[in-house]
Design an enzyme around this catalytic site. Structure first.
Site, PDB file in Angstrom:
ATOM      1  N   ASP A  29     -12.582  26.262 -44.787  1.00 46.58           N
ATOM      2  CA  ASP A  29     -11.940  25.068 -44.233  1.00 46.58           C
ATOM      3  C   ASP A  29     -12.319  23.822 -45.040  1.00 46.58           C
ATOM      4  O   ASP A  29     -13.362  23.785 -45.694  1.00 46.58           O
ATOM      5  CB  ASP A  29     -12.365  24.911 -42.763  1.00 46.58           C
ATOM      6  CG  ASP A  29     -11.426  23.988 -41.993  1.00 46.58           C
ATOM      7  OD1 ASP A  29     -10.294  23.738 -42.467  1.00 46.58           O
ATOM      8  OD2 ASP A  29     -11.834  23.519 -40.916  1.00 46.58           O
ATOM      9  N   HIS A  46      -5.704  22.843 -51.640  1.00 50.99           N
ATOM     10  CA  HIS A  46      -5.536  24.294 -51.500  1.00 50.99           C
ATOM     11  C   HIS A  46      -5.660  24.981 -52.863  1.00 50.99           C
ATOM     12  O   HIS A  46      -6.203  26.074 -52.971  1.00 50.99           O
ATOM     13  CB  HIS A  46      -4.185  24.622 -50.863  1.00 50.99           C
ATOM     14  CG  HIS A  46      -4.081  24.158 -49.435  1.00 50.99           C
ATOM     15  ND1 HIS A  46      -5.077  24.399 -48.521  1.00 50.99           N
ATOM     16  CD2 HIS A  46      -3.118  23.469 -48.776  1.00 50.99           C
ATOM     17  CE1 HIS A  46      -4.722  23.874 -47.351  1.00 50.99           C
ATOM     18  NE2 HIS A  46      -3.548  23.308 -47.483  1.00 50.99           N
ATOM     19  N   LEU A 140     -17.414  45.629 -54.555  1.00 53.54           N
ATOM     20  CA  LEU A 140     -17.221  44.713 -53.425  1.00 53.54           C
ATOM     21  C   LEU A 140     -15.835  44.890 -52.806  1.00 53.54           C
ATOM     22  O   LEU A 140     -14.837  45.024 -53.523  1.00 53.54           O
ATOM     23  CB  LEU A 140     -17.350  43.269 -53.936  1.00 53.54           C
ATOM     24  CG  LEU A 140     -17.098  42.182 -52.884  1.00 53.54           C
ATOM     25  CD1 LEU A 140     -18.366  41.883 -52.094  1.00 53.54           C
ATOM     26  CD2 LEU A 140     -16.597  40.894 -53.539  1.00 53.54           C
TER      27      LEU A 140
HETATM   28  C1  IPE Z   1      -9.095  27.832 -40.022  1.00 57.19           C
HETATM   29  O1  IPE Z   1      -8.922  26.523 -40.428  1.00 57.19           O
HETATM   30  C2  IPE Z   1      -8.104  28.733 -40.710  1.00 57.19           C
HETATM   31  C3  IPE Z   1      -8.336  28.997 -42.136  1.00 57.19           C
HETATM   32  C4  IPE Z   1      -9.349  28.555 -42.807  1.00 57.19           C
HETATM   33  C5  IPE Z   1      -7.368  29.835 -42.777  1.00 57.19           C
HETATM   34  P1  IPE Z   1      -7.981  25.522 -39.612  1.00 57.19           P
HETATM   35  O2  IPE Z   1      -8.035  24.220 -40.296  1.00 57.19           O
HETATM   36  O3  IPE Z   1      -6.644  26.139 -39.409  1.00 57.19           O
HETATM   37  O4  IPE Z   1      -8.720  25.470 -38.202  1.00 57.19           O
HETATM   38  P2  IPE Z   1      -8.580  24.400 -37.024  1.00 57.19           P
HETATM   39  O5  IPE Z   1      -7.119  24.137 -36.833  1.00 57.19           O
HETATM   40  O6  IPE Z   1      -9.313  23.173 -37.445  1.00 57.19           O
HETATM   41  O7  IPE Z   1      -9.236  25.058 -35.848  1.00 57.19           O
HETATM   42  C1  IPE Z   2      -8.321  25.291 -44.872  1.00 56.42           C
HETATM   43  O1  IPE Z   2      -8.256  23.958 -45.224  1.00 56.42           O
HETATM   44  C2  IPE Z   2      -7.246  26.101 -45.549  1.00 56.42           C
HETATM   45  C3  IPE Z   2      -6.230  26.616 -44.624  1.00 56.42           C
HETATM   46  C4  IPE Z   2      -6.206  26.456 -43.332  1.00 56.42           C
HETATM   47  C5  IPE Z   2      -5.145  27.371 -45.242  1.00 56.42           C
HETATM   48  P1  IPE Z   2      -7.439  22.921 -44.353  1.00 56.42           P
HETATM   49  O2  IPE Z   2      -6.064  22.809 -44.889  1.00 56.42           O
HETATM   50  O3  IPE Z   2      -7.497  23.275 -42.907  1.00 56.42           O
HETATM   51  O4  IPE Z   2      -8.248  21.607 -44.630  1.00 56.42           O
HETATM   52  P2  IPE Z   2      -8.594  20.446 -43.608  1.00 56.42           P
HETATM   53  O5  IPE Z   2      -9.280  21.069 -42.430  1.00 56.42           O
HETATM   54  O6  IPE Z   2      -7.295  19.804 -43.220  1.00 56.42           O
HETATM   55  O7  IPE Z   2      -9.475  19.525 -44.363  1.00 56.42           O
HETATM   56 MG    MG Z   3      -8.780  22.774 -41.399  1.00 55.57          MG
END
Ligand code: IPE
Ligand code: IPE
Ligand code: MG
Length: 246
Positions: A29, A46, A140
């Protein structure tokens, strides 16, 4: 383990940690915030995040981790704006093309958990091809949770088990476990969440029952080998009682 093309050499040799979890799950995240702080579009975050998967995969393999499950796209991430969802799908397709052969050369077995329904057929074909290519590898396991949700996985496992014709009283924990997408993988030992939040966001709900948790404010693109091994060291200091007494 080395990954040739485009891999930056580690600046200093790192001692691998003493205690190494067999199965690590990472909630990757913070890509969006990483980009925001740099005045970049979310998709740039991303992109940097997918680059980091390679770095952490190598670090896990070097340390002797058996299985690394990465949370790449949740069943709830469809709620995001269409251009972000589309961009994420395109990035994944590009990464598979770029990385699969190299991972194969390094004996990594690629697996997928989650649902392939609703995914573009061309992307599904690529995922299936990468899984098939690396099926017999013994190094792995890189388990990619893509279009994955823990609740959906449990419901799917129960459906699969019932489809075998078992009676309700035969639906034990072991039976559910055997029908999960993660069947055959080692027990989950450690869940790492980058980006500073303290929640599972529907990640490996069943498997995380007795996993240790580690949350770091570092955003995923900046989470490197050093931080990973710090998490392993912390894991090594935890006392796991599994409900018993130590
Ligand atoms: C969790 O991150 C999902 C992934 C890392 C793929 P999110 O950004 O979607 O989670 P929430 O919405 O903050 O719970
Ligand atoms: C996690 O990073 C990646 C995915 C959920 C695909 P985010 O896109 O949720 O990044 P933040 O949480 O908005 O910073
Ligand atoms: Mg996020």
């Amino acid at each position: 383990m080395t990954l040739a093309a485009g891999t930056e050499p580690e600046p200093t040799p790192h001692a691998t940690p003493e205690t190494v979890p067999a199965h690590v799950g990472i909630i990757m995240d913070g890509n969006g915030r990483w980009a925001n702080r740099r005045g970049l579009p979310r998709l740039a975050g991303h992109h940097a995040g997918t680059e980091n998967v390679r770095r952490i995969t190598v670090a896990c393999a070097d340390a002797g981790v058996e299985c690394l499950t990465i949370y790449a796209f949740s069943t709830e991430n469809w709620r995001r704006p269409a251009d972000e969802v589309f961009g994420l799908m395109r990035l994944l397709a590009q990464r598979i093309d770029k990385e699969a052969a190299e991972l194969h050369r390094n004996n990594v077995q690629i697996r997928h958990i989650g649902a392939l329904e609703g995914i573009q057929p061309r992307l599904v074909d690529r995922i299936k091809a990468a899984v098939a290519l690396t099926r017999n590898n013994t190094g792995l396991v890189l388990n990619v949770a893509f279009n994955y949700g823990g609740r959906a996985e449990i419901a799917r496992a129960v459906q699969r088990a019932l489809a075998t014709g078992i009676r309700p009283e035969e639906l034990t924990e072991e039976v559910v476990d055997r029908h999960l997408d993660t069947a055959g993988l080692p027990n989950l030992d450690l869940v790492i969440r980058t980006g500073g939040d303290f929640r599972l966001s529907n990640f490996l709900l069943w498997q995380a029952a007795y996993a240790e948790y580690y949350s770091t404010p570092i955003c995923w693109p900046d989470f490197g080998r050093e931080e990973l091994y710090q998490a392993f060291s912390e894991f090594g200091r935890r006392v796991r009682r599994f409900g018993g007494l130590s």
